[in-house]
Design an enzyme around this catalytic site. Structure first.
Site, PDB file in Angstrom:
ATOM      1  N   ASN A 112      69.626 106.282  67.140  1.00  0.00           N
ATOM      2  CA  ASN A 112      70.832 106.097  67.857  1.00  0.00           C
ATOM      3  C   ASN A 112      71.256 104.477  67.711  1.00  0.00           C
ATOM      4  OD1 ASN A 112      73.144 105.731  69.736  1.00  0.00           O
ATOM      5  ND2 ASN A 112      72.108 107.381  71.177  1.00  0.00           N
ATOM      6  N   ARG A 161      72.470 109.836  65.235  1.00  0.00           N
ATOM      7  CA  ARG A 161      73.959 109.631  65.933  1.00  0.00           C
ATOM      8  C   ARG A 161      75.210 109.023  64.969  1.00  0.00           C
ATOM      9  NH1 ARG A 161      76.159 105.375  70.336  1.00  0.00           N
ATOM     10  NH2 ARG A 161      78.263 106.302  70.865  1.00  0.00           N
ATOM     11  N   HIS A 172      81.821 110.173  72.199  1.00  0.00           N
ATOM     12  CA  HIS A 172      80.762 110.298  73.301  1.00  0.00           C
ATOM     13  C   HIS A 172      80.478 111.730  73.327  1.00  0.00           C
ATOM     14  CE1 HIS A 172      82.105 106.159  75.127  1.00  0.00           C
ATOM     15  NE2 HIS A 172      81.220 106.078  74.488  1.00  0.00           N
ATOM     16  N   HIS A 180      81.208 109.409  81.125  1.00  0.00           N
ATOM     17  CA  HIS A 180      80.180 108.517  80.230  1.00  0.00           C
ATOM     18  C   HIS A 180      80.762 107.135  80.517  1.00  0.00           C
ATOM     19  CE1 HIS A 180      77.369 107.473  77.055  1.00  0.00           C
ATOM     20  NE2 HIS A 180      78.527 106.281  76.809  1.00  0.00           N
ATOM     21  N   GLY A 194      79.518 103.087  80.305  1.00  0.00           N
ATOM     22  CA  GLY A 194      78.581 102.233  79.710  1.00  0.00           C
ATOM     23  C   GLY A 194      79.686 100.845  79.100  1.00  0.00           C
ATOM     24  N   ARG A 207      86.503  96.761  75.264  1.00  0.00           N
ATOM     25  CA  ARG A 207      87.750  97.350  74.668  1.00  0.00           C
ATOM     26  C   ARG A 207      88.755  97.790  75.756  1.00  0.00           C
ATOM     27  NH1 ARG A 207      84.510 102.178  71.841  1.00  0.00           N
ATOM     28  NH2 ARG A 207      82.610 101.025  72.957  1.00  0.00           N
ATOM     29  N   ARG A 210      77.489  94.049  85.916  1.00  0.00           N
ATOM     30  CA  ARG A 210      76.784  93.510  86.831  1.00  0.00           C
ATOM     31  C   ARG A 210      77.298  92.018  87.294  1.00  0.00           C
ATOM     32  NH1 ARG A 210      71.589  95.025  83.353  1.00  0.00           N
ATOM     33  NH2 ARG A 210      73.027  94.195  82.122  1.00  0.00           N
ATOM     34  N   GLY A 244      74.862 103.790  81.120  1.00  0.00           N
ATOM     35  CA  GLY A 244      74.512 102.615  82.066  1.00  0.00           C
ATOM     36  C   GLY A 244      75.056 102.348  83.389  1.00  0.00           C
ATOM     37  N   GLY A 290      77.534 104.471  84.718  1.00  0.00           N
ATOM     38  CA  GLY A 290      77.590 105.668  85.418  1.00  0.00           C
ATOM     39  C   GLY A 290      76.409 105.963  86.310  1.00  0.00           C
ATOM     40  N   GLU A 291      75.117 105.688  85.691  1.00  0.00           N
ATOM     41  CA  GLU A 291      73.852 106.057  86.233  1.00  0.00           C
ATOM     42  C   GLU A 291      73.424 105.052  87.282  1.00  0.00           C
ATOM     43  OE1 GLU A 291      70.746 107.029  83.604  1.00  0.00           O
ATOM     44  OE2 GLU A 291      72.370 107.468  82.092  1.00  0.00           O
ATOM     45  N   HIS A 292      73.759 103.663  87.136  1.00  0.00           N
ATOM     46  CA  HIS A 292      73.019 102.599  87.866  1.00  0.00           C
ATOM     47  C   HIS A 292      74.117 101.893  88.768  1.00  0.00           C
ATOM     48  CE1 HIS A 292      69.528 103.001  85.748  1.00  0.00           C
ATOM     49  NE2 HIS A 292      70.188 103.236  84.704  1.00  0.00           N
ATOM     50  N   GLU A 341      71.194 111.426  75.011  1.00  0.00           N
ATOM     51  CA  GLU A 341      71.631 111.874  73.655  1.00  0.00           C
ATOM     52  C   GLU A 341      70.885 112.288  72.562  1.00  0.00           C
ATOM     53  OE1 GLU A 341      75.649 108.862  73.009  1.00  0.00           O
ATOM     54  OE2 GLU A 341      73.707 107.954  73.701  1.00  0.00           O
TER      55      GLU A 341
END
Length: 380
Positions: free
Chosen positions: A14, A62, A151, A175, A177, A208, A251, A297, A299-301, A350
């Site tokens: 990936n 990927r 994605h 998604h 990240g 972006r 972060r 990243g 979305g999960e954290h 993925e």
């Protein structure tokens, strides 16, 4: 490392815009070995990883852009590689990295079949109304101008996994990240998405811009404010959260906002505003919403982003449970008991989606060591 297991494992490569994720999965999609290189220049890393695993059954890559031709995974041969390379202009950050991975594996494992799995393939089911740009017909026909979406490997897995966990047929997957996009998924099929002809469109991302008035870009070029190269570089590398806050890492932006930075606070507000707006649009494309899924990243954290986003979606019947949301566990329900919509945090896998694509394409059955392959080819 258990070589007996690795011999019937699938290698997943990936390649991101700057990083490389390598993993070997067994027949049950358990991870036997993995490595994540944050700074990958496209020339090293794979050989070291494979040093103890010379007999991989097959390899899945990927590939971000499949263009109009590839609506399914494809066995990599000289023709497929050439067709992937021709799409580099449409995904300049990602396509060269995927090709570097393919070339490295070809040199290291010349007799092992490789399969390209395309992020755009999942979105080939977009209805005409969702994929068609209101541009002159001669442009669209000459250059295949349409919404491709990206994605797709992540969206496909997240939607399927959330449906397994929570039921429901109308799913919006987020998604989030370094790159960010949404997909509206009905009964496992993509019916709308935020990215477009390239991965530059849609939501605000790390560097972006996401959607920008095309007239603004024409104005910058027409009036000599920027040339094409400067414009492309600015939109890809200097915009998004970095352009707003001076830092692309959410972060760090959270910490700066907590310390009183107005630019950081604005960056978070813009990021969440566009995300909330996009989710509502995806729900409209579905005619309602059963499941809202966060993956990737951020979305999960990032519990704060999830909380602030959902706080503006009460009109859709979405409500978080603060305790569950703060726990940040993978594949977890974070909505409240009274929420009409199930909100899930799903670990991005993925690699699993790619492995499934490899198995389907070359005919490896779960539990095989590579025997019984079909000479199947995808794409086209």
């Amino acid at each position: 490392m258990d070589l007996a297991l690795l011999m019937r494992g699938l290698l997943v490569v990936n390649a991101g815009s700057s990083s490389l994720k390598l993993s070997v999965l067994d027949e049950d999609d358990s991870v036997l070995a993995q490595r994540h290189l944050e700074r990958w220049d496209g020339t090293d890393g794979i050989a070291d990883f494979l040093a103890d695993a010379p007999d991989i059954a097959a390899v899945g890559h990927r590939v971000v852009h499949g263009g109009p031709d590839f609506s399914a995974p494809a066995v990599v041969d000289a023709d497929v590689r050439t067709r992937i390379e021709r799409l580099t202009d449409l995904a300049p950050l990602h396509q060269p990295r995927a090709l570097a991975g393919i070339d490295a594996v070809t040199e290291l494992l010349p007799d092992v079949p490789q399969v390209a799995c395309f992020d755009t393939a999942f979105h080939h089911t977009l209805p005409a109304a969702a994929r068609t740009y209101a541009l002159p017909a001669r442009w669209r026909k000459a250059w295949d101008l349409r919404r491709y979406g990206f994605h797709g490997l992540s969206h496909a897995y997240a939607a399927r996994r959330a449906t397994e966990l929570g039921g429901g047929s109308r799913v919006v997957t987020c998604h989030l990240g370094a790159g960010c996009s949404l997909a509206a998924v009905r009964d496992g099929r993509s019916v709308d998405t935020t990215m477009g002809f390239t991965p530059l469109a849609g939501l605000v991302m790390a560097t972006r811009s996401g959607d920008v008035d095309p007239g603004l870009l024409v104005w910058l070029l027409h009036n000599g404010k920027l040339d094409v190269s400067d414009l492309a570089d600015g939109l890809e590398h200097e915009s998004g959260v970095r352009g707003l806050a001076g830092n692309a890492d959410l972060r760090d932006v959270h910490r700066a906002a907590d310390s009183g930075s107005r630019d950081a606070a604005l960056a978070l507000e813009v990021f969440v505003h566009r995300l909330r707006q996009g989710i509502a649009a995806m729900a409209a494309s579905l005619g309602g919403l059963d499941l809202l899924v966060f993956t990737g990243g951020v979305g999960e954290h990032d519990a704060v982003v999830r909380s602030q986003t959902v706080a503006g979606l009460g009109f859709l019947g979405v409500e978080l449970d603060a305790r569950r949301n703060a726990a940040r566990s993978a594949d977890a329900l974070v909505s409240s008991a009274g929420s009409a919509v199930g909100v899930w945090v799903v670990e991005a896998r993925e690699d699993v989606e790619i492995a499934d694509g490899v198995r389907r394409t070359i005919g490896i059955r779960r539990g095989d060591s590579g025997a019984g392959r079909d000479d199947a080819r995808g794409g086209g």
